[in-house]
Design a protein around this motif. Sequence first.
Motif, PDB file in Angstrom:
ATOM      1  N   ALA A 144      21.929  56.890  31.350  1.00  0.00           N
ATOM      2  CA  ALA A 144      22.194  57.504  32.650  1.00  0.00           C
ATOM      3  C   ALA A 144      22.442  56.449  33.723  1.00  0.00           C
ATOM      4  CB  ALA A 144      21.021  58.397  33.055  1.00  0.00           C
ATOM      5  N   ILE A 145      21.651  55.388  33.736  1.00  0.00           N
ATOM      6  CA  ILE A 145      21.809  54.334  34.742  1.00  0.00           C
ATOM      7  C   ILE A 145      23.192  53.703  34.649  1.00  0.00           C
ATOM      8  CG2 ILE A 145      21.059  52.005  35.382  1.00  0.00           C
ATOM      9  CD1 ILE A 145      18.192  52.891  34.716  1.00  0.00           C
ATOM     10  N   ASP A 146      23.586  53.315  33.448  1.00  0.00           N
ATOM     11  CA  ASP A 146      24.872  52.629  33.300  1.00  0.00           C
ATOM     12  C   ASP A 146      26.043  53.548  33.609  1.00  0.00           C
ATOM     13  OD1 ASP A 146      23.686  50.257  32.725  1.00  0.00           O
ATOM     14  OD2 ASP A 146      23.921  50.394  30.567  1.00  0.00           O
ATOM     15  N   GLU A 147      25.854  54.855  33.463  1.00  0.00           N
ATOM     16  CA  GLU A 147      26.930  55.800  33.746  1.00  0.00           C
ATOM     17  C   GLU A 147      27.013  56.165  35.227  1.00  0.00           C
ATOM     18  OE1 GLU A 147      26.767  57.824  29.302  1.00  0.00           O
ATOM     19  OE2 GLU A 147      26.079  58.970  31.028  1.00  0.00           O
ATOM     20  N   LEU A 148      25.990  55.821  36.014  1.00  0.00           N
ATOM     21  CA  LEU A 148      25.973  56.169  37.433  1.00  0.00           C
ATOM     22  C   LEU A 148      26.149  54.974  38.363  1.00  0.00           C
ATOM     23  CD1 LEU A 148      23.036  58.771  37.372  1.00  0.00           C
ATOM     24  CD2 LEU A 148      25.447  59.282  37.826  1.00  0.00           C
ATOM     25  N   ILE A 149      25.925  53.763  37.858  1.00  0.00           N
ATOM     26  CA  ILE A 149      25.999  52.554  38.681  1.00  0.00           C
ATOM     27  C   ILE A 149      27.409  51.968  38.616  1.00  0.00           C
ATOM     28  CG2 ILE A 149      25.138  50.200  38.955  1.00  0.00           C
ATOM     29  CD1 ILE A 149      23.144  52.342  39.804  1.00  0.00           C
ATOM     30  N   ALA A 151      30.639  49.579  38.238  1.00  0.00           N
ATOM     31  CA  ALA A 151      30.855  48.514  37.255  1.00  0.00           C
ATOM     32  C   ALA A 151      30.612  47.125  37.827  1.00  0.00           C
ATOM     33  CB  ALA A 151      32.267  48.604  36.688  1.00  0.00           C
ATOM     34  N   ARG A 152      30.992  46.907  39.096  1.00  0.00           N
ATOM     35  CA  ARG A 152      30.940  45.555  39.660  1.00  0.00           C
ATOM     36  C   ARG A 152      29.516  45.018  39.788  1.00  0.00           C
ATOM     37  NH1 ARG A 152      31.611  49.207  43.574  1.00  0.00           N
ATOM     38  NH2 ARG A 152      30.160  49.147  45.351  1.00  0.00           N
ATOM     39  N   VAL A 153      28.510  45.895  39.817  1.00  0.00           N
ATOM     40  CA  VAL A 153      27.113  45.456  39.958  1.00  0.00           C
ATOM     41  C   VAL A 153      26.252  45.948  38.809  1.00  0.00           C
ATOM     42  CG1 VAL A 153      27.219  45.272  42.476  1.00  0.00           C
ATOM     43  CG2 VAL A 153      26.565  47.457  41.425  1.00  0.00           C
ATOM     44  N   ARG A 154      26.870  46.503  37.782  1.00  0.00           N
ATOM     45  CA  ARG A 154      26.109  47.126  36.695  1.00  0.00           C
ATOM     46  C   ARG A 154      25.170  46.137  36.006  1.00  0.00           C
ATOM     47  NH1 ARG A 154      30.233  49.125  34.004  1.00  0.00           N
ATOM     48  NH2 ARG A 154      30.342  47.357  32.546  1.00  0.00           N
ATOM     49  N   GLY A 155      25.628  44.901  35.793  1.00  0.00           N
ATOM     50  CA  GLY A 155      24.815  43.923  35.094  1.00  0.00           C
ATOM     51  C   GLY A 155      23.531  43.594  35.826  1.00  0.00           C
ATOM     52  N   ARG A 156      23.666  43.195  37.096  1.00  0.00           N
ATOM     53  CA  ARG A 156      22.468  42.788  37.846  1.00  0.00           C
ATOM     54  C   ARG A 156      21.520  43.954  38.060  1.00  0.00           C
ATOM     55  NH1 ARG A 156      25.922  41.164  43.073  1.00  0.00           N
ATOM     56  NH2 ARG A 156      27.390  40.845  41.376  1.00  0.00           N
ATOM     57  N   VAL A 157      22.067  45.151  38.355  1.00  0.00           N
ATOM     58  CA  VAL A 157      21.210  46.315  38.581  1.00  0.00           C
ATOM     59  C   VAL A 157      20.464  46.678  37.308  1.00  0.00           C
ATOM     60  CG1 VAL A 157      21.184  48.782  39.111  1.00  0.00           C
ATOM     61  CG2 VAL A 157      22.583  47.227  40.481  1.00  0.00           C
ATOM     62  N   ASP A 158      21.157  46.688  36.188  1.00  0.00           N
ATOM     63  CA  ASP A 158      20.532  47.026  34.913  1.00  0.00           C
ATOM     64  C   ASP A 158      19.435  46.025  34.567  1.00  0.00           C
ATOM     65  OD1 ASP A 158      20.209  47.343  31.911  1.00  0.00           O
ATOM     66  OD2 ASP A 158      21.646  48.926  32.320  1.00  0.00           O
ATOM     67  N   PRO A 330      15.001  38.226  35.666  1.00  0.00           N
ATOM     68  CA  PRO A 330      16.107  39.139  35.992  1.00  0.00           C
ATOM     69  C   PRO A 330      16.435  39.179  37.481  1.00  0.00           C
ATOM     70  CG  PRO A 330      14.585  40.171  34.457  1.00  0.00           C
ATOM     71  CD  PRO A 330      13.942  38.906  34.927  1.00  0.00           C
ATOM     72  N   LEU A 331      15.411  39.058  38.329  1.00  0.00           N
ATOM     73  CA  LEU A 331      15.635  39.131  39.770  1.00  0.00           C
ATOM     74  C   LEU A 331      16.494  37.975  40.262  1.00  0.00           C
ATOM     75  CD1 LEU A 331      14.937  40.608  42.447  1.00  0.00           C
ATOM     76  CD2 LEU A 331      12.971  39.063  42.652  1.00  0.00           C
ATOM     77  N   LEU A 332      16.194  36.762  39.803  1.00  0.00           N
ATOM     78  CA  LEU A 332      16.892  35.577  40.283  1.00  0.00           C
ATOM     79  C   LEU A 332      18.166  35.274  39.491  1.00  0.00           C
ATOM     80  CD1 LEU A 332      13.834  33.221  40.911  1.00  0.00           C
ATOM     81  CD2 LEU A 332      15.057  34.651  42.567  1.00  0.00           C
ATOM     82  N   LEU A 333      18.198  35.647  38.229  1.00  0.00           N
ATOM     83  CA  LEU A 333      19.358  35.330  37.392  1.00  0.00           C
ATOM     84  C   LEU A 333      20.314  36.506  37.233  1.00  0.00           C
ATOM     85  CD1 LEU A 333      17.602  33.362  34.481  1.00  0.00           C
ATOM     86  CD2 LEU A 333      18.644  32.446  36.562  1.00  0.00           C
ATOM     87  N   GLY A 334      19.870  37.719  37.604  1.00  0.00           N
ATOM     88  CA  GLY A 334      20.659  38.920  37.350  1.00  0.00           C
ATOM     89  C   GLY A 334      22.068  38.866  37.895  1.00  0.00           C
ATOM     90  N   ARG A 335      22.253  38.366  39.116  1.00  0.00           N
ATOM     91  CA  ARG A 335      23.577  38.303  39.728  1.00  0.00           C
ATOM     92  C   ARG A 335      24.549  37.479  38.875  1.00  0.00           C
ATOM     93  NH1 ARG A 335      25.561  39.053  44.875  1.00  0.00           N
ATOM     94  NH2 ARG A 335      23.456  39.546  45.613  1.00  0.00           N
ATOM     95  N   MET A 336      24.028  36.464  38.207  1.00  0.00           N
ATOM     96  CA  MET A 336      24.890  35.577  37.417  1.00  0.00           C
ATOM     97  C   MET A 336      25.460  36.271  36.178  1.00  0.00           C
ATOM     98  SD  MET A 336      22.568  32.123  37.753  1.00  0.00           S
ATOM     99  CE  MET A 336      23.757  31.042  36.973  1.00  0.00           C
ATOM    100  N   PHE A 337      24.814  37.362  35.738  1.00  0.00           N
ATOM    101  CA  PHE A 337      25.345  38.107  34.597  1.00  0.00           C
ATOM    102  C   PHE A 337      26.626  38.843  34.986  1.00  0.00           C
ATOM    103  CE2 PHE A 337      21.227  37.058  33.108  1.00  0.00           C
ATOM    104  CZ  PHE A 337      21.225  37.203  31.734  1.00  0.00           C
TER     105      PHE A 337
END
Length: 485
Positions: A144-149, A151-158, A330-337
Amino acid sequence: MGADVSTETVTTQVPSRLDRLPWSRFHWRVVIGLGGVWILDGLEVTMVGNVADRLTEPGSGIEMSAAQIGVAAAIYIAGACLGALFFGQLTDRFGRKKLFILTLVLYLTATVATAFAFAPWYFYIARFFTGAGIGGEYAAINSAIDELIPARVRGRVDLIINGSYWLGAAGGAAGALLLLNTSIFPQDLGWRLAFGIGAVFGLAVLVVRRNVPESPRWLFIHGRQEEAERIVREIEDEVARETDKTLAEPEGSLTIRPRKTISFVEIAKVAFTRYPKRAILGLALFIGQAFLYNAFTFNLGTLLGTFYGVASGTVPLFFVVWALSNFAGPLLLGRMFDTVGRKAMISLAYLGSAAVAVGLTALFYAEAGGVVVFIAVLSACFFLASSGASAAYLTVSEIFPMETRALAIAFFYAVGTAIGGITGPLLFGALIDTGDRGPVAISFLIGAAVMALGGVAELIFGVKAEGQNLEDIAAPLTTADEKPA
């Protein structure tokens, strides 16, 4: 395709309409309502680690051995694996929302039952059903999360959502410092109250979750196009009012043939014949993180008590430090994904944590530095590993077709975790019970090796999914250019 696939086609812009939305209160509602489950899981899993040493003490009201704690951990994981498979299929068949409500209710019931445990066998049963609820949540929530978030921020949010597991772990550990204080609570009561924390928080998540809609992507693939359009329109209206801006026009459309169900046989066929390299990747990532994480999470309390003489009431303090380092990853590295990319960052997380784990093994075996240094190096190891573990769920959710998403998560979680997540706690629990550092050090090296294999698999088979629409990464099984069988 099975006979449940329609011969009629449906053209939709639902995916592109969702992906072009600016971040809004709606997305925060998704993050809190659905992502809250990882905080619950963190409370649950690490709660056992926090109170493990207390459960082995005379007067605890249950008096389990370290080996029995390992068995309980394995039973919890077995429940999670079976729950993921059972509820995963129901999630793809009946929808994300029905199942993320049902599985949360099961979790709440079972965790309350755990608080009343009076014998190991009862504790095992309660942990099994708690795990089943959490396992079902993995499939329903990640899809559900990946289908609602977008695409441009899906990695860091997930990654951050999955990493919020460790906020629950830290909160539970901090609470346990109070609850395990025998000057405040009796020895046989404090650990029972600790399990009640999860139930209270779960009720709050349930209230928020009721306001999260069904996935429009799931609706249109199941022939409920009008409902999907209505939900997306309501989301767009809410976002437009909040931002006071006209939304950009969506780009691209998708034409599919609606279908109702998909079998385990078909998902295995899709995974291992259409996407065999992706299947190997999913298994490698899940086995690696499951072994390392479950081994340490369930047994860290007894490890610290046995080899470093840490009192059971003090164990939660070390858990807090370790848990916060896991969330920081994940908090500090998430954006880099989303910027550097999935392949580079996932391989770095797995191979980097494996290298640090080797250093941890040498430190532990040589009895160098004491408990503070041990926890510091362990925290560095899991700072990297936590990003990789979160990315395993993200990867499997992204790289397989829409119709199989929840079941794919369930399948790879269950198989990978059954191999790594059950053997890890059993092995660590039994070896810690020996009181000998040598065998325990070998189990550390096994954990490093399976993480390294996950990193190598990512280097070879990794998929560059950053910024791409889910439907571009893996086309739906029922796209119109594919004739139904």
